[in-house]
Design an enzyme around this catalytic site. Structure first.
Site, PDB file in Angstrom:
ATOM      1  N   HIS A 170      13.042  13.773   4.167  1.00  0.00           N
ATOM      2  CA  HIS A 170      13.142  14.453   5.462  1.00  0.00           C
ATOM      3  C   HIS A 170      13.437  15.931   5.260  1.00  0.00           C
ATOM      4  O   HIS A 170      14.605  16.318   5.140  1.00  0.00           O
ATOM      5  CB  HIS A 170      14.225  13.795   6.317  1.00  0.00           C
ATOM      6  CG  HIS A 170      13.803  12.485   6.892  1.00  0.00           C
ATOM      7  ND1 HIS A 170      13.250  12.374   8.144  1.00  0.00           N
ATOM      8  CD2 HIS A 170      13.806  11.237   6.373  1.00  0.00           C
ATOM      9  CE1 HIS A 170      12.949  11.104   8.389  1.00  0.00           C
ATOM     10  NE2 HIS A 170      13.273  10.393   7.321  1.00  0.00           N
ATOM     11  N   CYS A 223       7.781  10.995   6.011  1.00  0.00           N
ATOM     12  CA  CYS A 223       8.335   9.640   5.962  1.00  0.00           C
ATOM     13  C   CYS A 223       7.315   8.594   6.417  1.00  0.00           C
ATOM     14  O   CYS A 223       6.386   8.315   5.664  1.00  0.00           O
ATOM     15  CB  CYS A 223       9.654   9.588   6.724  1.00  0.00           C
ATOM     16  SG  CYS A 223      10.805   8.428   5.962  1.00  0.00           S
ATOM     17  N   GLU A 273      13.421  18.227   7.358  1.00  0.00           N
ATOM     18  CA  GLU A 273      14.144  18.767   8.526  1.00  0.00           C
ATOM     19  C   GLU A 273      15.637  18.500   8.422  1.00  0.00           C
ATOM     20  O   GLU A 273      16.425  18.993   9.221  1.00  0.00           O
ATOM     21  CB  GLU A 273      13.575  18.184   9.828  1.00  0.00           C
ATOM     22  CG  GLU A 273      14.046  16.788  10.197  1.00  0.00           C
ATOM     23  CD  GLU A 273      13.418  15.666   9.350  1.00  0.00           C
ATOM     24  OE1 GLU A 273      12.582  15.986   8.473  1.00  0.00           O
ATOM     25  OE2 GLU A 273      13.777  14.502   9.560  1.00  0.00           O
TER      26      GLU A 273
HETATM   27  N1  GLN Z   1      12.306   7.460   8.532  1.00  0.00           N
HETATM   28  C1  GLN Z   1      11.085   6.876   8.453  1.00  0.00           C
HETATM   29  O1  GLN Z   1      10.074   7.415   8.907  1.00  0.00           O
HETATM   30  C2  GLN Z   1      11.043   5.475   7.858  1.00  0.00           C
HETATM   31  C3  GLN Z   1       9.649   5.021   7.529  1.00  0.00           C
HETATM   32  C4  GLN Z   1       9.564   3.506   7.452  1.00  0.00           C
HETATM   33  N2  GLN Z   1       9.948   2.890   8.716  1.00  0.00           N
HETATM   34  C5  GLN Z   1      10.457   3.004   6.317  1.00  0.00           C
HETATM   35  O2  GLN Z   1      11.506   2.433   6.575  1.00  0.00           O
HETATM   36  O3  GLN Z   1      10.122   3.210   5.155  1.00  0.00           O
END
Ligand code: GLN
EC number: 6.3.5.5
Length: 363
Positions: A340, A257, A342
Site C-alpha cells: 500500500h 493490492c 498510500e
Molecule cells: N488490501 C487488499 O486489496 C487485499 C487484496 C485481497 N483481498 C487479499 O486479501 O489479498
C-alpha cells in the site's frame, strides 16, 4: 461475582459482559464484550500494525474478516473523521488485548465503544492476542465466530467465497476534476487515501466494479484498480478481469493490492491463498536495488511461478518470504504493487509509486 446465565459480572462500578471467540478448530477464547451486542463470523486474521487503528478497521479490504490486533493498546487516542478510509467500520469483528473502549473520542464526539456499536461491530477485549496470533501463524487463518455463548455454532461459513467486493464497491459513478489527464478508477473497495492520492495527479472517473465497461466511449489516459476485499479470482470479478485483459497494450493499467492481483490474473498468471497473509506496516520490499519498508494488508498473492509467458515481470518482492510485491509489463503497459503506497496506516517509503503513475501519464 459472575452470573453465568447472562455472562455478566457485576462489580462495584461496572457490569462486565463476557463474549466468546470460537475458532473452527474448536478453541474458545473468553473476553470482555464491547461494541455491538450481536454475533458475527468471518475469516480470522491478524495485523501487527502498531498505530492507525481507525484507518485499519475502516479499510474495505477487511470486509468478511474478524481482525486481531497483535499490538495490545488500541483506541488509546481519539477517533477522527480524517483518519477513516471509508464511511464505516469494515471488519466483521475486533479482537483486542487492551482496547480503550470508553476512550472519549475526538471530532467524532463518541467513544470507541459507541462507534463500534453504531457500526454493528462486536469487539472482545482482554484476549491473549499473542497466543492467538502464534496459533494462526502455526495453523494458518481460520474461520471463526464471535458469540455471546461458548456453544459451538452449527457451521463456520467461508466469507471469502462471497461477493465481498459487491458489498463495498460504490453503487454510482462519480467524477473528480483535477487537471487534463483522465483516469478510469474502478472501485473494488478502495480506501479514501488512494482516491486522494490519485486526484492529485489526474481527473478521476470513479465507477463501480460491475460498471458496463462495453458502454465506455470516452478516452482515458490510464485505468487504475485499487485495494479491495476477498478472493481476487472470485467469479464476481470475471467481467472486470476480461475488461482489463482487453485493455492491455492500448492504455496504461495500474493498480494496488487487489488491483495488482486482478491485473496479474487478467494477464494469465495465477493467485494463491497465503497461510496467514501479510498485514502490518513494516514489511520490507526490494526491487533488487533498494529496500522499502511498506504497509501490507493481503491474504492472497500472485503465484511467482505463474508469471512466465504473461508479459509481466517480477519488479519487486518481500525480502522475508519472496512474495510478489511489484509487477511490470512493458508491452502490456502495466505497473502494479501488492503493498500500500498510500500507507494510512504505515510508512511513506512507497510514495514514489504515485510519481511513477505521473510519468506513465506523460505528465
Ligand atoms: N488490501 C487488499 O486489496 C487485499 C487484496 C485481497 N483481498 C487479499 O486479501 O489479498
Amino acid at each position: 461475582m459472575e452470573n453465568n446465565i447472562f455472562n455478566i459480572e457485576i462489580s462495584l462500578f461496572k457490569v462486565y459482559m463476557y463474549r466468546y471467540l470460537i475458532l473452527e478448530d474448536g478453541t474458545v477464547y473468553k473476553g470482555t464484550a464491547y461494541g455491538y451486542e450481536g454475533e458475527t463470523h468471518g475469516e480470522l486474521v491478524f495485523t501487527t500494525s502498531m498505530s492507525g487503528y481507525l484507518e485499519t478497521i475502516t479499510d474495505p479490504s477487511y470486509a468478511g474478516q474478524i481482525l486481531i490486533f497483535a499490538y495490545p493498546e488500541i483506541a488509546n487516542y481519539p477517533l477522527s473523521y480524517e483518519s477513516m478510509e471509508s464511511d464505516r467500520i469494515q471488519v466483521s469483528g475486533l479482537i483486542t488485548r487492551d482496547a480503550h473502549a470508553e476512550m472519549p473520542a475526538g471530532n467524532l464526539g463518541i467513544s470507541f465503544d459507541e462507534f463500534m456499536r453504531m457500526n454493528k461491530v462486536p469487539g472482545i477485549d482482554g484476549i491473549d492476542t499473542r497466543h492467538l496470533v502464534e496459533k494462526i501463524r502455526r495453523k494458518g487463518v481460520m474461520k471463526a465466530w464471535i458469540r455471546n455463548t461458548e456453544k459451538m455454532p452449527d457451521d463456520f461459513p467461508d466469507t471469502m467465497s462471497e461477493n465481498l467486493v459487491g458489498l463495498v464497491s460504490r453503487k454510482r459513478e462519480s467524477f473528480v476534476k483535477s487537471g487534463s489527464k483522465r483516469i478510469l478508477f474502478i472501485d473494488v473497495g478502495t480506501k479514501n487515501s488512494l482516491i486522494n492520492n490519485l486526484a492529485k495527479i489526474a481527473s478521476l472517473h470513479i465507477v463501480p466494479y460491475n460498471y458496463d465497461f462495453d458502454s465506455i466511449k470516452d478516452d482515458y489516459d490510464m485505468i487504475f484498480i485499487p485495494n479491495g476485499p476477498g478472493d481476487p479470482a472470485h467469479e464476481s470479478l470475471d467481467e472486470l478481469r476480461d475488461f482489463i485483459k482487453r485493455s492491455f497494450g492500448s492504455i496504461p493499467v495500474t493498480g494496488v493490492c487487489l488491483g495488482n492481483q486482478i491485473i496479474a490474473l487478467a494477464a494469465g498468471a495465477r493467485t494463491e491463498k497465503m497461510k496467514f497473509g501479510h498485514r502490518g506496516v513494516n514489511h520490507a520490499v526490494t526491487n533488487g536495488d533498494k529496500i522499502y519498508i511498506t504497509s501490507h494488508n493481503h491474504g492472497y498473492a500472485v503465484s511467482r511461478d505463474s508469471l512466465n509467458g504473461t508479459g509481466l515481470r517480477l519488479a519487486g518482492w518481500d525480502i522475508n518470504d519472496g512474495t510478489v510485491e511489484m509487477l511490470e509489463g512493458d508491452e502490456l503497459k502495466t505497473f502494479s504493487v501488492q503493498f500500500h503506497p498510500e500507507a494510512h496506516p504505515g510508512p511513506y517509503d512507497g510514495e514514489w509509486f504515485f510519481g511513477k503513475l505521473r510519468e506513465m501519464l506523460g505528465d
